[in-house]
Design a protein around this motif. Structure first.
Motif, mmCIF file in Angstrom:
data_model
loop_
_atom_site.group_PDB
_atom_site.id
_atom_site.type_symbol
_atom_site.label_atom_id
_atom_site.label_comp_id
_atom_site.label_asym_id
_atom_site.label_seq_id
_atom_site.Cartn_x
_atom_site.Cartn_y
_atom_site.Cartn_z
ATOM 1 N N SER A 119 68.189 136.805 -49.188
ATOM 2 C CA SER A 119 67.633 135.939 -48.142
ATOM 3 C C SER A 119 68.694 135.021 -47.531
ATOM 4 C CB SER A 119 66.495 135.088 -48.716
ATOM 5 O OG SER A 119 66.968 134.298 -49.807
ATOM 6 N N ALA A 120 69.856 134.898 -48.202
ATOM 7 C CA ALA A 120 70.929 134.040 -47.687
ATOM 8 C C ALA A 120 71.783 134.751 -46.644
ATOM 9 C CB ALA A 120 71.818 133.553 -48.830
ATOM 10 N N VAL A 121 71.650 136.088 -46.563
ATOM 11 C CA VAL A 121 72.443 136.854 -45.594
ATOM 12 C C VAL A 121 72.072 136.418 -44.175
ATOM 13 C CG1 VAL A 121 72.904 139.163 -44.673
ATOM 14 C CG2 VAL A 121 72.741 138.799 -47.156
ATOM 15 N N HIS A 122 73.094 136.140 -43.366
ATOM 16 C CA HIS A 122 72.965 135.654 -41.983
ATOM 17 C C HIS A 122 72.353 134.245 -41.907
ATOM 18 C CE1 HIS A 122 74.273 139.522 -40.624
ATOM 19 N NE2 HIS A 122 73.213 140.143 -41.122
ATOM 20 N N VAL A 123 72.149 133.617 -43.067
ATOM 21 C CA VAL A 123 71.648 132.241 -43.102
ATOM 22 C C VAL A 123 72.763 131.289 -43.530
ATOM 23 C CG1 VAL A 123 70.049 130.635 -44.210
ATOM 24 C CG2 VAL A 123 69.270 132.935 -43.542
ATOM 25 N N THR A 124 73.461 131.656 -44.611
ATOM 26 C CA THR A 124 74.544 130.817 -45.112
ATOM 27 C C THR A 124 75.744 130.894 -44.172
ATOM 28 O OG1 THR A 124 73.868 131.063 -47.418
ATOM 29 C CG2 THR A 124 76.170 130.476 -47.000
ATOM 30 N N GLN A 125 76.191 129.735 -43.751
ATOM 31 C CA GLN A 125 77.351 129.656 -42.871
ATOM 32 C C GLN A 125 78.307 128.574 -43.367
ATOM 33 O OE1 GLN A 125 75.704 128.960 -38.920
ATOM 34 N NE2 GLN A 125 76.042 131.112 -38.389
ATOM 35 N N LEU A 126 79.588 128.800 -43.133
ATOM 36 C CA LEU A 126 80.634 127.849 -43.512
ATOM 37 C C LEU A 126 81.577 127.657 -42.332
ATOM 38 C CD1 LEU A 126 81.529 129.399 -46.992
ATOM 39 C CD2 LEU A 126 80.381 127.205 -46.663
ATOM 40 N N ALA A 127 81.970 126.427 -42.110
ATOM 41 C CA ALA A 127 82.981 126.179 -41.084
ATOM 42 C C ALA A 127 84.339 126.619 -41.609
ATOM 43 C CB ALA A 127 83.015 124.697 -40.720
ATOM 44 N N ILE A 128 85.259 126.929 -40.706
ATOM 45 C CA ILE A 128 86.610 127.262 -41.126
ATOM 46 C C ILE A 128 87.195 126.062 -41.868
ATOM 47 C CG2 ILE A 128 88.935 127.882 -40.345
ATOM 48 C CD1 ILE A 128 86.883 130.080 -39.980
ATOM 49 N N GLY A 129 87.655 126.309 -43.091
ATOM 50 C CA GLY A 129 88.180 125.229 -43.916
ATOM 51 C C GLY A 129 87.146 124.625 -44.835
ATOM 52 N N GLU A 130 85.875 125.047 -44.725
ATOM 53 C CA GLU A 130 84.810 124.511 -45.573
ATOM 54 C C GLU A 130 84.520 125.484 -46.703
ATOM 55 O OE1 GLU A 130 80.146 122.995 -45.248
ATOM 56 O OE2 GLU A 130 81.005 124.281 -43.690
ATOM 57 N N GLY A 131 84.451 124.968 -47.914
ATOM 58 C CA GLY A 131 84.158 125.824 -49.049
ATOM 59 C C GLY A 131 85.316 126.748 -49.360
ATOM 60 N N LEU A 132 85.156 127.543 -50.420
ATOM 61 C CA LEU A 132 86.232 128.427 -50.858
ATOM 62 C C LEU A 132 86.524 129.508 -49.833
ATOM 63 C CD1 LEU A 132 85.289 128.784 -54.650
ATOM 64 C CD2 LEU A 132 86.812 127.126 -53.552
ATOM 65 N N ASN A 133 85.480 130.104 -49.296
ATOM 66 C CA ASN A 133 85.691 131.148 -48.291
ATOM 67 C C ASN A 133 86.258 130.569 -46.992
ATOM 68 O OD1 ASN A 133 84.598 133.908 -49.290
ATOM 69 N ND2 ASN A 133 83.053 132.438 -49.968
ATOM 70 N N GLY A 134 85.851 129.351 -46.678
ATOM 71 C CA GLY A 134 86.412 128.697 -45.496
ATOM 72 C C GLY A 134 87.895 128.412 -45.649
ATOM 73 N N ILE A 135 88.316 128.041 -46.863
ATOM 74 C CA ILE A 135 89.736 127.808 -47.150
ATOM 75 C C ILE A 135 90.507 129.114 -47.049
ATOM 76 C CG2 ILE A 135 91.354 127.253 -49.009
ATOM 77 C CD1 ILE A 135 90.173 124.800 -47.717
ATOM 78 N N ILE A 136 89.937 130.191 -47.575
ATOM 79 C CA ILE A 136 90.597 131.500 -47.514
ATOM 80 C C ILE A 136 90.839 131.904 -46.064
ATOM 81 C CG2 ILE A 136 90.251 133.977 -47.938
ATOM 82 C CD1 ILE A 136 88.716 133.124 -50.510
ATOM 83 N N ALA A 137 89.816 131.717 -45.222
ATOM 84 C CA ALA A 137 89.939 132.099 -43.814
ATOM 85 C C ALA A 137 90.902 131.192 -43.063
ATOM 86 C CB ALA A 137 88.568 132.070 -43.148
ATOM 87 N N GLU A 138 90.887 129.901 -43.387
ATOM 88 C CA GLU A 138 91.749 128.958 -42.676
ATOM 89 C C GLU A 138 93.219 129.187 -43.004
ATOM 90 O OE1 GLU A 138 91.670 124.202 -41.944
ATOM 91 O OE2 GLU A 138 91.819 124.823 -44.037
ATOM 92 N N ARG A 139 93.500 129.428 -44.274
ATOM 93 C CA ARG A 139 94.897 129.520 -44.714
ATOM 94 C C ARG A 139 95.377 130.954 -44.884
ATOM 95 N NH1 ARG A 139 94.386 124.974 -49.560
ATOM 96 N NH2 ARG A 139 93.689 123.232 -48.226
ATOM 97 N N SER A 140 94.468 131.914 -44.727
ATOM 98 C CA SER A 140 94.811 133.325 -44.948
ATOM 99 C C SER A 140 95.480 133.500 -46.311
ATOM 100 C CB SER A 140 95.723 133.853 -43.843
ATOM 101 O OG SER A 140 95.019 133.974 -42.643
ATOM 102 N N GLU A 141 94.884 132.903 -47.326
ATOM 103 C CA GLU A 141 95.461 133.010 -48.654
ATOM 104 C C GLU A 141 94.404 133.409 -49.673
ATOM 105 O OE1 GLU A 141 95.272 128.474 -50.429
ATOM 106 O OE2 GLU A 141 97.033 129.057 -49.279
#
Length: 755
Positions: free
Chosen positions: A65-87
Motif C-alpha cells: 500500500s506504500a507503493v506510489h504513496v511514500t515519497q522522499l525529497a532529494i537528500g531526505e532519508g537514506l534513499n534521498g542521500i543515495i540519490a543526492e550524492r550518487s553514493e
C-alpha cells in the motif's frame, strides 16, 4: 555464488521480464522479486525520481500500500542521500544513521540492515535500489557489487521505458531558470559566453552485452591502445640522468598495467555488461572509494586511476578528443571537472572567455597558465553537470567567485554596463602604449610585463611595456608530459628574444617542484611536503638535479648568442645558493667557449627575493648580483606564515599592512648606493593603490601582468614622487592595522583614481 554469477543470473531473468508484454509497473514488481530471490533478501525496493521527488515504485517485503504513496525529497532519508550524492550506503543498523527517515506506512520498522545503491543514467541519479534484512549486518562486497551492476542495467531499462522524468524535467527550474553558482576565485576577471563542456559526455546507451567474448576483446584492444599511448609518452623523456626519468609517468604505467583493474573490468563483463558499461561500473566503484579516502596521497593515486578510466572509456567508445578539437564557434565559458595546462592552451584564445571547474585549486598548473592568458577562472563549483546545459548563457564574475547561469535581463544589463566600463578603461589605457611613464616630477619608472608563453610576446608592443621583467620558464615544463629537450628550450628562448627585439627579457630559471609538481619529476617531490610552497622546489630542486639546470643554462646561453642575457634565480635563501647556480652557468659558458660557439655579448645575473632570510644577508649578496626582483606573492605568505592556497587566509593579510610595507622599505633603503637595480614582480605591483605605495617606498621598476601595464603607466603619470614618499613615511611611522583607507583618502585628495 560470486558477484558476477549472481549478477548474470539476475540479468538473465531481467531480460525475460523486460522483453515480456507486461506493463511497466508489472515489470518493476517482477524485477524486485527477481533481485530479492537471487540475493535472498527479505526486502528489495526501487525508488524512482518523479516530479522532483523520490517515489517508492516497487517493493518486495514492504507494505504494498506504500507503493506510489511514500515519497522522499532529494537528500531526505537514506534513499534521498543515495540519490543526492550518487553514493552507496551499507548499514548494519539503518535507524542509527543520522539521515534515517522513518515512514510508518512502509512497515519497515522490523528491518535493521540496509544497503542501497544509486540508479545512475547519464551521470545523474534517477533513483535508488535497496535491500533490507531483519538481522543487523553489513552486506558483503559481492552483494554490493551485484546491486551496483544490476542498478546499471536497470538505469537503461527504466530510462527507456519512460518511468522517470526526462533529463530536463528532472532538473526542473535548475535546468531552465536562472541560477547563481558560488565557487572559489582562482583567476580574477569578468566574462560572458555560452557554456561548452571540455569533454562531451560519453553516453553509454547499451549496457547489456549480446556477446560477452566480443566485449572482452574490445576491452583488450582498448587496453593495448591505451598502454601504447602511455608507453609512448614515457619514452619521450629527452634528457636527465639516473632517477630523473625512471619515474616518468610511473603511476600511470602502474595502473595501466595493473592486473587487478583489468580483472575487475573482466568480472563486470562476465556479469553481462558491455565493454563501456563494465569500465563505467568499475569507475563508479573507484569514485566511491575516493570519497572514503582521507589520505591525500592515496586520493591522488585514485584520481590517476579515474583519469585512466576516462581515457580507456573514450578509446573503447570511439569518442576521443575534447571541445578544443572541434574548435570554438562563439564566445565560450568552458566547463570541466578539471583541466591540465596543456589542455587549456589547445583552445582558441579569441573565443575562450572564462572557465568554471568542479574541482581546481589556487596552486593548480592550469590556474598559473590561465592567469597568464588573462582568462577568469572559478573553481570548486559542485554539481555543474546537473545545472549547466551545453549552450547555456553564463556570466562569470570571478572577482566575486560567482557565475550567473541563464541570467535574467537585469543581471545581463548590469554585466553589460561593467563590460562597457571595462572596455572604456582599456581603450584609455591602450592610448598609453607609446607614452613613457614619467612621474609628475620627471622620474622615469620602468614598467615591464610578466610572460611565460611564446604567445605572450604579442602583448609586448600592444601594451607598450619596457620589456619582459619576468619570463617564467617553468611554463614549458608544466605543460609538457616529459622533460623538455634542450633543443626545444633553446628554440623557445630564441623566439622570445627575437620577439622582444631590443627590449630586455629577464629569464627566471625553472621554478617547479613543491606546489608546482610535475609527473616526470615525481621522484623528487614524492616526499609530499606538508607545506609545498616552502618545500623542495625552485632553485633547491634545480641545484639537486644539476642535469636539469645545466640543460637550461646551455639553452639560454645558446639562444642569447650575440645579445644581452638576463638570468634570474628563484627562491634564493642564502648567497651560497646564488653562487652555486651561477657556477652551473659558468661551467656551461666555459664549455661553449671551448667549442668556439657563439656567446651572449653580456650576461647579467639576478635573484628573486621571496624568502625573508635573504634580506638579512643583503650585504653579502649585493656585490654578486646586477638586479633583484621582489616576488611579493611568495614573500607575503612567508612573512605572515599564511598559505595563499588556503581560502580562509588568502584575503586575510593585506599587502598594505605595516609589516610587509616596512619590510619592503628596508629593502629599498638597503640597496641604495649599491648599483643593484631593485624591482617588483608580483601581483602587488599590478594593483594601482598598492603600486602607489610601492612608488612611495622607492621602487622604480615594476614587472606585472600585461593587462596591468596600461593602468600602472597611467597612474605613474599622476604621481609626484616627493609627495608620496613623504606620505608613506608618515603613514608607516605610526600605522594602523592597514594603511589602505588612509592611502586611498590621500589618493582621492590628490586626484588619483586607484580603482
Amino acid at each position: 555464488m560470486s558477484a558476477a554469477a549472481a549478477a548474470r543470473q539476475i540479468l538473465t531473468q531481467l531480460h525475460e521480464v523486460m522483453a515480456s508484454r507486461l506493463h511497466p509497473q508489472a515489470k518493476l514488481d517482477r524485477v524486485v522479486e527477481v533481485i530479492g530471490e537471487v540475493l535472498d533478501s527479505e526486502v528489495c525496493s526501487i525508488y524512482l525520481l518523479r516530479e522532483g521527488m523520490l517515489e517508492l515504485f516497487a517493493t518486495r517485503g514492504l507494505e504494498q500500500s506504500a507503493v506510489h504513496v511514500t515519497q522522499l525529497a532529494i537528500g531526505e532519508g537514506l534513499n534521498g542521500i543515495i540519490a543526492e550524492r550518487s553514493e552507496t550506503l551499507n548499514l548494519a543498523e539503518a535507524a542509527a544513521h543520522p539521515d534515517f527517515a522513518y515512514r510508518p506506512e512502509t512497515g519497515e520498522e522490523k528491518f535493521h540492515s540496509f544497503a542501497g545503491v544509486p540508479i545512475v543514467y547519464r551521470e545523474r541519479a534517477i533513483g535508488s535500489l535497496c535491500v533490507q534484512h531483519a538481522d543487523p549486518r553489513r552486506y558483503e562486497d559481492i552483494e554490493i557489487e551485484t546491486l551496483q551492476t544490476v542498478a546499471m542495467v536497470l538505469s537503461e531499462l527504466i530510462a527507456h521505458a519512460g518511468l522517470v522524468d526526462d533529463e530536463t524535467a528532472a532538473l526542473g527550474a535548475a535546468a531552465s531558470g536562472p541560477v547563481m553558482l558560488q565557487g572559489l576565485t582562482l583567476v580574477k576577471g569578468i566574462a560572458g559566453g555560452s557554456a561548452v563542456y571540455h569533454q562531451p559526455r560519453v553516453h553509454i546507451d547499451h549496457v547489456v552485452a549480446e556477446d560477452t567474448e566480443a566485449e572482452r576483446q574490445r576491452v583488450y584492444l582498448a587496453f593495448d591502445k591505451m598502454r601504447d599511448q602511455i608507453d609512448t609518452m614515457a619514452s619521450q623523456a629527452e634528457f636527465g640522468v639516473g632517477g630523473e626519468h625512471v619515474d616518468i609517468l610511473q603511476t600511470y604505467k602502474m595502473f595501466a598495467y595493473d592486473e587487478g583493474w583489468g580483472r575487475r573490468i573482466n568480472e563486470a563483463i562476465d556479469a553481462g555488461l558491455t565493454a563501456e558499461a563494465a569500465i563505467e561500473r568499475v569507475q563508479q566503484r573507484t569514485r566511491m572509494r575516493m570519497r572514503e579516502i582521507d589520505d591525500p596521497l592515496l586520493a591522488d593515486r585514485m584520481h590517476d586511476l579515474e583519469d585512466l578510466s576516462n581515457r580507456l572509456l573514450r578509446i573503447v567508445s570511439g569518442q576521443l578528443g575534447t571541445a578544443a578539437t572541434q574548435g570554438l564557434k562563439r564566445d565560450t565559458i568552458l566547463i570541466a571537472r578539471n583541466l591540465g595546462p596543456a589542455e587549456l592552451l589547445e583552445y582558441d584564445r579569441r573565443r575562450l572567455k572564462g572557465v568554471i571547474l568542479e574541482e581546481g585549486s589556487l596552486t593548480a598548473h592550469v590556474v598559473i597558465v590561465a592567469r597568464a592568458m588573462g582568462v577568469p577562472v572559478i573553481g570548486r563549483v559542485r554539481g555543474l553537470r546537473g545545472i549547466v546545459r551545453e549552450g547555456d548563457e553564463i556570466l562569470v564574475d570571478a572577482d566575486k567567485g560567482i557565475a550567473h547561469v541563464r541570467p535574467v535581463q537585469q543581471t545581463a544589463d548590469l554585466f553589460a554596463e561593467r563590460f562597457a566600463q571595462s572596455r572604456q578603461r582599456q581603450a584609455a589605457y591602450a592610448e598609453m602604449r607609446d607614452i613613457e611613464p614619467f612621474t609628475r616630477d620627471g622620474t622615469r619608472i620602468q614598467v615591464m610585463m610578466n610572460a611565460g608563453l611564446r604567445d605572450d610576446l604579442a602583448a609586448l608592443p600592444l601594451v607598450g611595456a619596457d620589456g619582459i621583467g619576468l619570463f617564467r620558464t617553468e611554463f614549458q615544463f608544466l605543460v609538457s608530459a616529459t622533460l623538455p629537450a634542450r633543443e626545444r628550450q633553446t628554440r623557445l628562448y630564441r623566439d622570445v628574444l627575437e620577439a622582444a627585439g631590443d627590449k630586455p627579457v629577464i629569464f627566471r630559471t625553472v621554478d617547479i617542484g613543491g606546489d608546482k609538481a610535475v609527473p616526470y619529476l615525481d621522484s623528487v617531490t614524492s616526499e609530499h611536503d606538508e607545506n609545498p610552497a616552502m618545500g623542495w622546489r625552485a632553485l633547491r630542486l634545480a641545484l639537486e638535479r644539476e642535469g636539469l639546470l645545466k640543460a637550461q643554462a646551455r639553452s639560454l646561453l645558446e639562444a642569447a648568442a650575440g645579445r644581452k642575457l638576463y638570468v634570474m634565480f628563484p627562491m634564493v635563501s642564502e648567497p651560497w645558493e646564488f653562487d652555486a647556480a651561477k657556477a652551473v652557468f659558468d661551467g656551461q659558458l666555459a664549455f661553449l667557449k671551448a667549442r668556439k660557439k657563439p656567446l651572449p655579448e653580456a650576461i647579467r645575473y639576478g635573484a628573486m627575493l621571496e624568502v625573508p632570510a635573504l634580506a638579512e644577508v643583503l650585504d653579502q649578496l649585493l656585490p654578486k648580483v646586477s638586479f633583484l626582483s621582489v616576488g611579493t606573492n611568495d614573500l607575503t605568505q612567508f612573512l605572515f606564515a599564511a598559505d595563499r592556497a588556503n581560502p580562509k587566509l588568502a584575503e586575510r593579510y593585506d599587502w598594505l599592512s605595516p609589516a610587509i610595507l616596512r619590510f619592503l622599505a628596508r629593502l629599498t633603503q638597503g640597496t641604495v648606493g649599491s648599483g643593484v637595480d631593485l624591482g617588483i614582480c608580483g601581483e602587488m605591483g599590478g594593483r594601482r593603490l598598492e603600486a602607489l605605495a610601492l612608488l612611495g617606498l622607492g621602487f622604480r621598476r615594476f614587472s606585472i601582468t600585461p593587462v596591468a601595464v596600461g593602468p600602472i603607466k597611467e597612474l605613474i603619470r599622476k604621481v609626484d614622487l616627493p609627495q608620496i614618499e613623504e606620505t608613506m613615511k608618515r603613514l608607516l611611522a605610526s600605522p594602523t592595522a592597514s594603511i589602505r583607507a588612509e592611502l586611498q583618502a590621500w589618493a582621492e585628495a590628490n586626484g588619483i583614481d586607484t580603482d
